[in-house]
Design an enzyme around this catalytic site. Structure first.
Site, PDB file in Angstrom:
ATOM      1  N   CYS A 113       0.549  -0.749  -0.054  1.00  9.56           N
ATOM      2  CA  CYS A 113      -0.141   0.286   0.345  1.00  9.56           C
ATOM      3  C   CYS A 113       0.470   1.412   0.200  1.00  9.56           C
ATOM      4  O   CYS A 113       1.015   1.600   0.950  1.00  9.56           O
ATOM      5  CB  CYS A 113      -1.305   0.140   0.769  1.00  9.56           C
ATOM      6  N   CYS A 145      -0.479   3.778   2.607  1.00 10.95           N
ATOM      7  CA  CYS A 145      -0.087   3.719   3.362  1.00 10.95           C
ATOM      8  C   CYS A 145       0.902   4.284   4.320  1.00 10.95           C
ATOM      9  O   CYS A 145       1.632   5.343   4.776  1.00 10.95           O
ATOM     10  CB  CYS A 145      -0.463   2.477   3.825  1.00 10.95           C
ATOM     11  N   ASP A 146       1.863   3.421   3.343  1.00  7.11           N
ATOM     12  CA  ASP A 146       3.413   3.574   3.769  1.00  7.11           C
ATOM     13  C   ASP A 146       4.848   4.871   3.080  1.00  7.11           C
ATOM     14  O   ASP A 146       5.213   4.349   3.731  1.00  7.11           O
ATOM     15  CB  ASP A 146       3.916   2.030   3.476  1.00  7.11           C
TER      16      ASP A 146
END
Length: 423
Positions: free
Chosen positions: A189, A192-193
């Site tokens: 992701c 997300c990261d």
């Protein structure tokens, strides 16, 4: 000699360090006692007491399957609507629980561990009398009303409304070192990261729309993006392909596949050592005789798709061609009345914890509205225990177990009132 007569330390003869340690021990004991008392009240809440007393004969108003952000939020909203929700999910599992890095993009919980986030959500839902079963659902029958839910260890559960929040699993390459380095440079992701690796070189694996979108996003964050694709052409839309191919910060590597993730030991700020991704070992998929090569990157984002956890509902509810549950009209309703879908199990676009919590709230609101509009026999459903039918002996035992002080209690009504007030 304070404490000596009771077998404790002689505080008058103790050093300052002894006193400090004794104070810490007592504070820890007091904290553990408070936690144990809180757990007793959460476990023996009025909904659970009624559920246990009826021994499975009562029908659930709403059951939630899945213990991620969507499921926990649905449980919270359903509990606040006094529906006595039952949530069924294994204690370990789910995308957020499995994250090895802190979650930095969830409002109000900056740099929080995914597992800790779920624990906070669960505690909040349980405080309003949600009961959480550490169990797995093995079969669902939506052709009958109430619905029938068969669990692995707890047996058959019947429910008028059902919220599916089982999420979707990322697809992985299963190359050597991938499992060990997830959360330490290997991710599925970018949204997300990606920010964690700002200013560093990163790789994206895939050839579809998701891979193009993640590469374009990372091109604004990372120093360079290496896009690895095992074929010699993309399957993504032409518009996205052109944007990627024209981006000077993205380099495409055709006929390339990861065979191994190579890590290195890194010393963290707290002095501990951790293995983090350092290189990718790559193979040429068009020529097996070519020598494998190494590519230095700070992160690798695997963007080859997701699989929604909907196997138990195949041929029972409308799904799209990739088995995501269809929810029309921007709601969480499905083709089956009383069945609702929340989170990634119905969302192939965003797949974020924050969007999942929003759809979890929607699912609970939709379920509550459906229950209000469709007549159900309230007397046959799980509800909060009012203690009116309990014997005086059982009332006393419950008060003692919860540690409730009821000095002036003499009549049955006194004990009943004390218990009701305790919740």
């Amino acid at each position: 000699r304070t404490g000596a007569a009771k077998g404790g330390p002689n505080l008058e003869a103790a050093t300052v360090e002894d006193l400090r340690q004794e104070l810490e021990r007592r504070e820890e004991d007091a904290m553990m006692e408070r936690l144990e008392e809180e757990e007793r009240r959460l476990t023996h809440n009025p909904c659970s007491l009624y559920r246990n007393r009826t021994r499975g004969s009562a029908v659930e108003k709403v059951v939630i399957i899945g213990g991620g952000p969507a499921g926990m939020t649905a449980a919270l909203y359903a509990a606040r609507a006094n529906l006595c929700p039952l949530l069924i999910a294994p204690a370990l599992g789910g995308q957020l629980m499995a994250k090895g890095v802190d979650v930095e993009n969830y409002p109000g919980m900056p740099r929080e561990n995914g597992g800790k986030m779920i624990e906070v959500m669960k505690k909040q839902a349980r405080s309003f009398f949600t009961e959480v079963w550490d169990d797995a659902v093995v079969a669902i029958n939506t052709t009958t009303q109430p619905f029938q839910i068969m669990t692995n260890t707890s047996g058959l559960v019947r429910s008028h409304a059902l919220i599916i929040a089982t999420g979707a699993d990322s697809r992985w390459l299963h190359a050597e070192g991938e499992w060990e380095l997830r959360g330490q440079g290997v991710s599925s992701c970018a949204a997300c990261d990606g920010y964690v690796f700002k200013g560093r070189s990163c790789a994206v694996v895939g050839g579809g729309d998701t891979a193009m979108e993640e590469a374009l996003m990372l091109s604004r964050i990372c120093s360079s993006v290496q896009l690895l694709h095992r074929r010699d052409s993309f399957r993504a839309s032409l518009v996205l392909q052109q944007r990627v191919l024209n981006n000077p910060n993205i380099k495409v590597h055709w006929n390339t596949q990861i065979s191994k993730y190579v890590g290195k030991q890194v010393k963290l700020e707290n002095g501990e050592e951790q293995t983090q991704l350092a290189q990718l070992e790559l193979v040429d998929t068009s020529d097996a005789t070519k020598e494998r090569r190494l590519m230095s990157v700070g992160a690798a984002f695997i963007a080859i798709g997701h699989d929604p956890n909907t196997k138990l509902l195949i041929d029972q509810v409308d799904m799209d061609n990739t088995n995501y549950i269809v929810t029309p009209d921007h709601s969480t309703r499905t083709s089956v009345p009383g069945l609702f879908a929340a989170g990634d199990v119905a969302d192939k676009v965003y797949r974020q914890a924050v969007t999942s919590t929003g759809s979890g709230a929607m699912a609970a609101l939709d379920a509550e509205r459906w229950l209000s509009e469709n007549s159900i026999e309230e007397d046959t459903c799980v509800r909060q225990e009012d203690f009116s039918t309990w014997s005086l002996r059982d009332l006393r035992a419950q008060i003692q177990m919860l540690g409730i002080k009821c000095v002036a209690c003499t009549e049955k009504s006194d004990f009943t009132t004390a218990l009701q007030n305790a919740y």
